[in-house]
Scaffold this active site. Structure first.
Site, PDB file in Angstrom:
ATOM      1  N   HIS A 212       6.862  -6.213  11.589  1.00 36.44           N
ATOM      2  CA  HIS A 212       6.219  -4.916  11.666  1.00 36.44           C
ATOM      3  C   HIS A 212       5.493  -4.717  12.981  1.00 36.44           C
ATOM      4  O   HIS A 212       4.297  -4.480  13.046  1.00 36.44           O
ATOM      5  CB  HIS A 212       5.221  -4.792  10.496  1.00 36.44           C
ATOM      6  CG  HIS A 212       4.951  -3.373  10.106  1.00 36.44           C
ATOM      7  ND1 HIS A 212       4.048  -2.602  10.765  1.00 36.44           N
ATOM      8  CD2 HIS A 212       5.440  -2.611   9.124  1.00 36.44           C
ATOM      9  CE1 HIS A 212       4.004  -1.408  10.186  1.00 36.44           C
ATOM     10  NE2 HIS A 212       4.841  -1.395   9.199  1.00 36.44           N
TER      11      HIS A 212
ATOM     12  N   HIS B 168       1.511   3.792   2.049  1.00 37.48           N
ATOM     13  CA  HIS B 168       2.156   4.464   3.174  1.00 37.48           C
ATOM     14  C   HIS B 168       3.671   4.471   2.974  1.00 37.48           C
ATOM     15  O   HIS B 168       4.245   3.511   2.476  1.00 37.48           O
ATOM     16  CB  HIS B 168       1.812   3.761   4.492  1.00 37.48           C
ATOM     17  CG  HIS B 168       0.500   4.231   5.029  1.00 37.48           C
ATOM     18  ND1 HIS B 168      -0.245   3.469   5.892  1.00 37.48           N
ATOM     19  CD2 HIS B 168      -0.200   5.364   4.832  1.00 37.48           C
ATOM     20  CE1 HIS B 168      -1.351   4.116   6.202  1.00 37.48           C
ATOM     21  NE2 HIS B 168      -1.348   5.277   5.578  1.00 37.48           N
TER      22      HIS B 168
ATOM     23  N   HIS C  43       0.834  -1.202   0.000  1.00 39.85           N
ATOM     24  CA  HIS C  43       0.000   0.000   0.000  1.00 39.85           C
ATOM     25  C   HIS C  43       0.870   1.255   0.000  1.00 39.85           C
ATOM     26  O   HIS C  43       2.092   1.168   0.070  1.00 39.85           O
ATOM     27  CB  HIS C  43      -0.998   0.000   1.149  1.00 39.85           C
ATOM     28  CG  HIS C  43      -0.368   0.020   2.513  1.00 39.85           C
ATOM     29  ND1 HIS C  43       0.163  -1.097   3.094  1.00 39.85           N
ATOM     30  CD2 HIS C  43      -0.195   1.021   3.387  1.00 39.85           C
ATOM     31  CE1 HIS C  43       0.648  -0.784   4.274  1.00 39.85           C
ATOM     32  NE2 HIS C  43       0.443   0.500   4.490  1.00 39.85           N
TER      33      HIS C  43
ATOM     34  N   ASP D  46       6.093   4.131   4.917  1.00 39.23           N
ATOM     35  CA  ASP D  46       6.892   3.084   5.536  1.00 39.23           C
ATOM     36  C   ASP D  46       6.762   1.761   4.774  1.00 39.23           C
ATOM     37  O   ASP D  46       7.316   0.750   5.165  1.00 39.23           O
ATOM     38  CB  ASP D  46       6.532   2.910   7.015  1.00 39.23           C
ATOM     39  CG  ASP D  46       5.065   2.616   7.222  1.00 39.23           C
ATOM     40  OD1 ASP D  46       4.275   2.895   6.309  1.00 39.23           O
ATOM     41  OD2 ASP D  46       4.705   2.116   8.302  1.00 39.23           O
ATOM     42  N   HIS D  47       5.983   1.793   3.690  1.00 39.23           N
ATOM     43  CA  HIS D  47       5.906   0.607   2.840  1.00 39.23           C
ATOM     44  C   HIS D  47       6.392   0.874   1.421  1.00 39.23           C
ATOM     45  O   HIS D  47       6.647  -0.062   0.682  1.00 39.23           O
ATOM     46  CB  HIS D  47       4.478   0.060   2.812  1.00 39.23           C
ATOM     47  CG  HIS D  47       4.086  -0.577   4.098  1.00 39.23           C
ATOM     48  ND1 HIS D  47       4.096  -1.931   4.296  1.00 39.23           N
ATOM     49  CD2 HIS D  47       3.721  -0.026   5.283  1.00 39.23           C
ATOM     50  CE1 HIS D  47       3.736  -2.198   5.550  1.00 39.23           C
ATOM     51  NE2 HIS D  47       3.496  -1.060   6.158  1.00 39.23           N
TER      52      HIS D  47
ATOM     53  N   ASP E 102      -0.078  -4.171   5.683  1.00 40.66           N
ATOM     54  CA  ASP E 102      -0.897  -3.771   6.826  1.00 40.66           C
ATOM     55  C   ASP E 102      -2.329  -4.094   6.477  1.00 40.66           C
ATOM     56  O   ASP E 102      -2.748  -3.877   5.341  1.00 40.66           O
ATOM     57  CB  ASP E 102      -0.760  -2.270   7.091  1.00 40.66           C
ATOM     58  CG  ASP E 102       0.606  -1.931   7.668  1.00 40.66           C
ATOM     59  OD1 ASP E 102       1.365  -2.884   7.938  1.00 40.66           O
ATOM     60  OD2 ASP E 102       0.913  -0.747   7.813  1.00 40.66           O
TER      61      ASP E 102
ATOM     62  N   GLU F  51       1.660  -8.565   9.679  1.00 36.13           N
ATOM     63  CA  GLU F  51       2.077  -7.454  10.521  1.00 36.13           C
ATOM     64  C   GLU F  51       1.545  -7.703  11.925  1.00 36.13           C
ATOM     65  O   GLU F  51       0.632  -8.505  12.120  1.00 36.13           O
ATOM     66  CB  GLU F  51       1.497  -6.144   9.979  1.00 36.13           C
ATOM     67  CG  GLU F  51      -0.025  -6.136   9.987  1.00 36.13           C
ATOM     68  CD  GLU F  51      -0.599  -4.878  10.581  1.00 36.13           C
ATOM     69  OE1 GLU F  51       0.137  -4.183  11.291  1.00 36.13           O
ATOM     70  OE2 GLU F  51      -1.780  -4.601  10.347  1.00 36.13           O
TER      71      GLU F  51
END
Lengths: 938, 613
Positions: free
Chosen positions: B427, B72, B70, B74-75, B180, B205
């Site tokens: 995660h 975000h 996705h 952090d991804h 996530d 996660e």
């Protein structure tokens, strides 16, 4: 059943016969001449060969058979069926049987019974068993279906077990079917469960052995299997709720219903929403489940497996209390604490835990609604659960879909008898009062009417919020007042300490008199007065103007303000309502008055008219005083008025005079006849709860009125032609009356119709003039028919709440365009309002528009009560000044719906004489609305 | 064969919500799952250390594909860095909404780092564009064949618009990576869903490994109540959010509440990029939840009526208001500015709707710190708060977990849906993950690798074998009824492994194909027997004896060749040369009759019974 029979028949014979493509089209079988069966029998016996027999059958198929002779025909056909050797003839017979079984008014059970008695069933079962091993899934499916429909548990297949060792041997249908629970094909597994359910539906006792298998299927890969398995497990849990099942991996045992409850709860987390809906719905009907399992459904956190909970209940509670898992509501409370005995915690099989929590926050609103409904059912049976689920229901008030919100409010209302709302709960409930949607607010008002609250702060809070609501949405006035009425009468002792504050009285000083027209002040007064009804000491706290306002409100809003005993005050306010026995006494009074009128046998008897007059007056007054009996009293009064009118119209003297001499009388009688007719329609259609007897009585009056009309026309007009046709029509009506009320006829021996029916053979043959003579004399000789009252009789009423008709501001709009007028009305005791209630708009120029509201505009807030909130569109050409249109509600009726002929569409017989009569009865007060169509500006 | 999983970073001892980047080797294929960056660092440590994978050499040669779950950061934050600066030309897979929104976020991120902080050696706008050209979009439930053996399939994951879980399959081995996900549906997204694909490994996660959240309705109600109360009191509400994801959720929540309750207080939404993103939210209706999907024809829920864009000057306006401001952890930017302005008034309120990393102001105030030391270095802050180095926090601080991550129960639910054989937690915070791991391990294997650590999962892959039809038919005729998938059946055949193909054929055919002649294996055995009869008599006695013992077998007496045949076993008798009473029996049987042969030999060793019938 017919299809069922056909299918079975085909299954047996489809192997040998090619179905001829020119098979007889589906025919409507109609009446013609009786004794078909005999003729057919003779024909078929005559037939020498199969082709000939086939010919006869084909001919027969073209004709029609009446309902009562169908059975005979079927017997004959079956007889020949067994005798016949030729396949094509047999096929034809079977197809005929199928057609015949569809005849209206004939129940095909007897054919099925007949077929069942033969060996067919047995053969079918054998066949099904044999083909169960087929490699194609469809075959196995159908076989299982057949077994489900035909198999019996009591007579196992062992009977032919010796004869056919290749068959499943000494096993009953259930175990054969349950073998296929483990089939490799999901569709077959589904079919097997369905077949088992079918067995259950047919009343066979399902053995408990399959429980474990069924439970295993709950975790099947395929959703339809899981869905069916949920049903299966549910059925078993209802059959053997108390039997004890062991828990795998422990030596404990639980009741089966608890075990299955846990398992079905688990399905609320299923991956497929269809299964989730099913599971949620099913949970609602498992009422025998124990408390602690039930309560787990509301707690997500009790992760310990439910099987452990039974003995280690305490430990589980500690686990919960120690806050092992955090709630996510507080920051940093999710730091892991001491590690618990992890053996006790089995995460994946977490059973019933939080089933409803999950169900209520499901993505699909179907699941949420199902969960809310299930909650409602469970809560109604268990008060402690009701208490627990309260918070969750209250949370649902905040759902994103209005339907769900509404449903949860309704559910809370249903269970509110079991619960007392705490202050914080009430607070959240009341927050919804600000909702924009009218439905929600009204549902909530309804809810508040039924809730119990715990302390006076709650009452105050509720009042405050309701006043806020009133302020924000003034249209809610009536509903808020009503709500406060109940709130007051439910909590008199809680209101008492609030009174000085509410009425803003002061021990020493006089406070200014509040404005009587302020809806908020009225709201407060409604609350106080209703509380005062049960709390006599309260009145001592009232100040003078309160009493005056009471007197005013008691008069203007009598439905909201009860009668109070306020002795020793300047105002005489002793209520007119009598003691608690008043309903019974009123009932007795009603019956007495009726009995009194029943003594009038002859219309000519002296004083009878006066008696009727007085009785009508009494009844009307009674209806006003006793709302419970208003319907009945009204009905009687109207009926008696009809009789009175009839009586007056038939007075001795003017019948003896020559026609020209009594023109005025004649006019009066004609008007009376018309009025009676109208009244009879009202009697028939406006009142609900009528029994057949009363309907017959009403029809009887109508016949009398028609006869009167006939006689009157005969007297005035010279021409005979119109008379002839109306006479015919009248006779038809009499005839249909006879047919329609065959069972009631004994009660009508002495009456007008009774006498007519005696003379019927003569009437149908005699001349018109003679007929009129007979009618006239019968009319005058006939006695009044005594009226019996049904148990429950209600008059359909409608009140238009909006528009109020008080506004002086005209609705302005441009001609040629439309203006929408909001209409809000409550309907009581109206059956099927969607099709019957219309809105009439009457323009000043006499134009009347009848508008049918959309079915969605009707809401049902309570039993026997409907609410119509709709918009009607008005349009007119330009006016110079504002003018009033009258809006009223009509109740449409058509006699064909109420008086169905006992036999269906037959062209041979006479058409139902009253079929054409349709009309409307106004049943609400009309409201005037000022409108002003302006000419369009160019 | 084995799966090889590792998460790569520079610091080998901590896994946290900071960043995701996982490398999976499955059936000889290397796949990179997510390519995230760490928000807490401003140096090299924010990106994964790609040299770890390749040592030296290009990434393209090593990786078969990259999958982004996705948008975000952090991804996906390190994606342009990896593809353009490190160098990777292979396919990058992501869903359509992710592909649409990801570049907006990357660009925003780039702007902050380069334009505001003045960093160099960072990826450029052009690099983001180039990187996006390498992206192959995915649809839900669409199986994409990356190459001949590797296939991937995306499932709906909730969490944010376009978030996906990915199933990676090579042959019969499979891995599911969740990214996530969220098992509780919210106001604009549905719940994650996966079919029962029974992967060998589920990489999940575990942000909320120790939390089981209350019903989301409680949270929503509390949230709305708090906001409503504050607004009614005339206070201001600050809700720090990340620009995308939770912000939309809360916006819809407030929007519908305002609508329902007829409230008038203004709601503002800060930050410019949201408008662009909102545009995509309006477009990707199919990715939202039931309610929005069903009602968007009448009204698109993302077209807000009550929510207006925020201007910096509004913060000083009198009267109640609600402001959504970025970033979510109050560590910089507009949310921090507004917070500083409003912190002094106890009528105001700040609601932290999600997770806060240690060290941020959000984290501090949530832990109850009422006095904050301000760094006051940026020019804006200097302007306003030159005098005070300390900030008194008087406003109410509320925490509401609106994070769209699965809680412990949700993780369990997903496990139940997918039924994996092994589990890998990533995660999350190590301590919490340890706790959850302990729970999961009761059911099956669970791994929790540290950063940079490699976890190996052994699988039992199915080996497909071609079977000759004749052999199958023969077995069918022997076996009879339908095959039952639950019961294994043995069959005889010869497995030929030739040129990368496996075939099961009948032994005869195998011989023929391979040009081998059949060898027979016979066992012979001598048994000495005391029997004072002639050889012929002994033989007869043996015949009678065997016949009485072995009822079901064909026993033949062949006097002319002085032997007894039991099935294919030959028994011969000869007298011993020394002692005529000692008879020597010669047994001979083929390999196939081993069982019967050894039985006979033991039987005959016992000697003959004295009386024979």
């Amino acid at each position: 059943m017919a299809a069922h029979l056909k299918k079975r028949v085909y299954e047996e014979y489809s192997k040998v016969i090619q179905i001829p493509p020119e098979e007889a089209p589906q025919k409507k079988l109609r009446l013609s001449k009786p004794s078909k069966s005999a003729a057919l029998h003779i024909d078929l016996c005559k037939a020498s060969g199969s082709t000939e027999a086939l010919q006869y059958l084909l001919q027969f198929a073209r004709k029609s058979v009446e309902a009562d002779s169908v059975e005979g025909v079927i017997r004959i056909l079956l007889e020949h069926y067994y005798k016949e050797t030729d396949n094509s003839v047999r096929l034809k017979i079977v197809s005929l049987l199928g057609l015949l079984s569809k005849t209206k008014g004939f129940s095909p059970d007897c054919i099925v019974d007949d077929v069942k008695n033969t060996t067919t069933t047995q053969r079918l079962i054998e066949m099904a068993c044999k083909h169960l091993a087929d490699t194609y899934f469809g075959v196995r499916n159908k076989c299982l279906e057949v077994l489900g429909h035909l198999g019996t548990v009591d007579s196992p297949l062992s009977r032919d077990g010796e004869a056919h060792p290749s068959l499943s041997g000494l096993r009953d249908v259930q175990s054969v079917i349950s073998d296929y629970f483990g089939d490799q094909e999901p569709r077959v597994r589904t079919a097997a469960i369905k077949a088992m359910l079918q067995l259950h539906e047919r009343g066979m006792k399902i053995n408990q052995i399959i429980y474990e298998q069924a439970c295993r299927l709950l975790s099947d890969d395929y959703e339809q299997v899981r869905s069916a398995a949920v049903q299966m497990v549910w059925v078993l849990s209802q059959l053997y709720p108390e039997s004890i099942v062991p828990i795998p991996s422990s030596n404990e045992e639980v009741r089966l219903v608890d075990d299955s409850f846990g398992k079905i709860s688990h399905m609320v987390n299923d991956g497929s929403w269809m299964v989730r809906v099913q599971a949620a719905k099913t949970l609602g009907s498992m009422l025998q489940v124990s408390h602690y399992f039930l309560e787990q459904t509301l707690d997500k956190k009790l992760m310990s497996d439910l099987r452990r909970k039974r003995t280690a209940h305490e430990r589980a509670k500690e686990l919960y209390a120690s806050g092992e898992f955090s709630s996510g509501r507080k920051w940093a409370d999710d730091a892991p604490k001491e590690r618990l005995d992890t053996n006790a915690v089995n995460l994946i099989a977490s059973g019933a835990c939080g089933a409803f929590v999950h169900g209520l926050e499901d993505e699909m609103y179907e699941v949420r609604i199902a969960a809310v409904e299930a909650l409602s059912l469970l809560a109604q049976s268990s008060p402690s659960f009701a208490e627990k689920c309260l918070d969750f229901l209250v949370d649902m008030f905040n759902d994103e879909i209005e339907e769900v919100r509404l449903q949860s409010i309704h559910v809370l209302r249903e269970i509110s008898t079991n619960i007392i709302l705490r202050e914080d709960q009430l607070d959240t409930v009341l927050a919804v009062l600000e909702d924009k949607s009218r439905d929600i607010r009204e549902a909530l008002h309804e809810l508040i009417c039924y809730t119990n609250v715990s302390n006076k702060e709650c009452v105050q809070l509720a009042l405050l919020e309701l006043l806020k609501n009133l302020n924000k949405y003034p249209t809610d006035r009536n509903s808020v007042w009503k709500c406060l009425k109940f709130l007051g009468s439910r909590h008199p002792t809680l209101v008492l300490p609030l009174v000085p504050e509410l009425l803003s009285t002061h021990p020493y000083f006089d406070t200014p008199e509040p404005d009587m027209d302020d809806p908020a002040y009225i709201a407060v007064l409604v609350l106080v007065f209703n509380a005062a009804q049960a709390c006599p000491t309260m009145s001592s706290l009232f100040s003078d103007h309160t009493f005056r306002h009471y007197a005013y409100l008691r008069d203007s809003l009598s439905h909201l303000v009860p009668a109070l005993r306020l002795a020793g005050r300047g105002v005489e306010l002793v209520g007119s309502a009598a003691g608690p026995g008043s309903v019974e006494s009123a009932q007795v009074f009603l019956q007495d008055s009726l009995n009194r009128t029943n003594t009038i046998h002859s219309l000519e008897a002296p004083g009878s008219q006066d008696l009727l007059d007085f009785t009508i007056r009494d009844l009307q007054r009674l209806g006003e005083l006793q709302t419970e009996l208003a319907g009945a009293a009204d009905f009687c009064a109207t009926y008696l008025r009809c009789q009175l009118l009839l009586m007056k119209a038939l007075q001795e003297k003017f019948w003896n005079m020559a026609v020209p001499l009594c023109l005025k009388q004649n006019v009066m009688a004609t008007a009376a006849a018309r009025q009676i007719l109208e009244e009879t329609y009202k009697l028939e259609f406006v009142y609900s709860g009528l029994e057949r007897r009363q309907v017959a009585t009403v029809h009887h009056v109508r016949l009398q009125a028609r006869a009167l009309q006939l006689v009157l026309t005969a007297r005035t007009r010279k021409g005979l032609e119109p008379l002839v046709s109306s006479c015919d029509k009248f006779l038809q009506e009499v005839d249909s009356f006879q047919r329609q009320f065959l069972t009631e006829l004994p009660h009508f021996q002495e009456s007008f119709v009774g006498k007519l029916l005696e003379l019927m053979p003569r009437l149908s043959s005699c001349k018109t003039v003679e007929l009129i003579k007979i009618l006239q004399s019968t009319l005058r000789q006939s006695s009044m028919l005594p009226l019996t009252l049904p148990q429950q009789l209600h008059r359909a009423t409608a009140t238009i709440i909006e528009p109020t008709g008080e506004s002086d501001n005209p609705l302005k709009f441009t001609t040629g365009l439309v203006v929408a007028l909001d209409i809000d009305a409550t309907l009581e005791h109206v059956q099927d309002p969607q099709s019957r209630v219309k809105v009439q708009v009457l323009y000043p120029d006499g134009q009347a528009h009848v508008i049918t509201p959309k079915p969605g505009d009707f809401r049902k807030p309570g039993p026997d009560r409907h609410r119509l909130i709709t918009q009607v569109y008005l349009s007119h050409s330009a006016w110079t000044d504002p003018g009033h249109v009258e809006v009223s509600l009509l109740l449409a009726y058509s006699s064909s719906t109420s008086s169905k002929p006992s036999w269906a569409d037959s062209t041979d017989s006479l058409p139902p004489p009253e079929g054409a009569i349709e009309g409307t009865i106004p049943f609400s007060k009309s409201v005037k609305v000022l409108i002003m169509p302006k000419p369009a500006r160019r | 064969r084995e799966n090889f999983c590792s998460s790569i970073t520079a610091e080998p001892a901590m896994i946290d919500v900071g960043r995701s980047c996982i490398l999976v080797s499955i059936g000889g294929k290397n796949i990179m799952l997510d390519c995230g960056m760490h928000m807490g660092f401003n140096d090299d440590r924010r990106f994964p250390d790609f040299s770890y994978i390749t040592q030296n050499g290009r990434l393209t040669e090593f990786l078969d594909c990259v999958i982004i779950s996705h948008f975000h950061l952090d991804h996906c934050g390190a994606l342009p860095y990896m593809s353009e600066m490190v160098g990777y030309d292979g396919p990058i897979y992501m869903t359509h909404p992710t592909k649409a929104i990801c570049p907006i976020l990357l660009e925003d991120f780039r702007k902050i780092t380069v334009d505001k902080k003045g960093e160099t050696n960072f990826f450029t706008s052009q690099m983001i564009k180039d990187c996006m050209k390498k992206v192959v979009p995915l649809n839900l439930h669409q199986t994409v064949q990356v190459d001949e053996e590797l296939e991937i399939k995306a499932y709906y994951a909730g969490h944010v618009l376009g978030a996906a879980m990915v199933q990676i399959k090579v042959g019969s081995e499979s891995v599911v990576y969740t990214g996530d996900y969220n098992m509780t549906p919210d106001r604009h997204l549905g719940a994650a869903w996966i079919d029962k694909c029974r992967p060998d490994l589920l990489i999940s996660e575990s942000t909320y490994a120790t939390t089981i959240r209350d019903s989301k309705r409680c949270r929503e109600r509390d949230f709305l109540k708090k906001v409503h109360e504050t607004v009614e009191r005339g206070g201001k509400v600050l809700i720090p959010v990340f620009a995308l994801g939770r912000a939309q959720e809360l916006c819809i929540l407030l929007e519908t509440f305002w609508e329902r309750m007829n409230l008038k207080a203004p709601i503002y939404f800060s930050t410019g990029m949201t408008e662009k993103a909102n545009h995509y939210y309006k477009l990707f209706i199919t990715w939202t939840n039931q309610k929005i999907r069903k009602t968007f024809v009448q009204r698109n829920m993302f077209e807000f009526k009550h929510i207006k864009p925020f201007d910096r000057s509004y913060a000083d306006n009198p009267g109640p208001m609600v402001v959504f401001a970025t970033p979510g952890m109050l560590h910089a930017g507009q949310s921090l500015q507004i917070f500083k302005k409003w912190a002094g008034n106890e009528k105001n309120m700040v609601i932290m709707p999600g997770y806060c990393v240690q060290g941020t102001i959000g984290h501090k105030i949530l832990n109850g710190q009422r006095k904050l030391e301000l760094e006051g270095r940026s020019t804006v802050e200097k302007f306003f708060y030159l005098k005070s180095l300390y900030l008194e926090v008087k406003l109410q601080v509320e925490y509401m977990s609106f994070s769209a991550h699965a809680d412990a129960k949700g993780i369990m639910q997903l496990i139940r849906m997918a039924e994996p054989r092994n589990m890998l937690l990533v995660h999350g915070e190590a301590v919490k993950m340890e706790f959850l791991k302990g729970k999961i391990e009761q059911e099956f294997n669970c791994y929790m690798p540290a950063n940079g650590e490699t976890t190996t999962v052994t699988t039992n892959p199915n080996v497909p074998v071609d079977i000759s039809l004749n052999l199958l038919k023969r077995e069918m005729s022997l076996g009879g009824t339908l095959p039952d998938p639950k019961k294994p059946r043995t069959m005889h055949g010869t497995l030929i492994m030739k040129e990368n193909s496996l075939r099961l054929v009948s032994p005869e055919q195998a011989m023929k194909e391979l040009g081998l002649s059949e060898h027979h294996l016979r066992f012979t055995c001598r048994v000495q027997l005391q029997d004072p009869h002639s050889d012929a008599d002994t033989l007869h006695r043996i015949y009678m004896h065997l016949k009485s013992v072995l009822k079901g077998y064909t026993t033949q007496h062949l006097p002319d060749s002085m032997s007894v045949m039991v099935e294919s076993i030959v028994v011969k008798v000869s007298s011993s040369t020394e002692d005529p009473n000692t008879k020597v029996l010669l047994l001979s049987w083929s390999y196939q009759d081993e069982d019967l042969g050894s039985f006979l030999s033991t039987l005959l060793k016992k000697g003959l019974p004295s009386v024979l019938c």
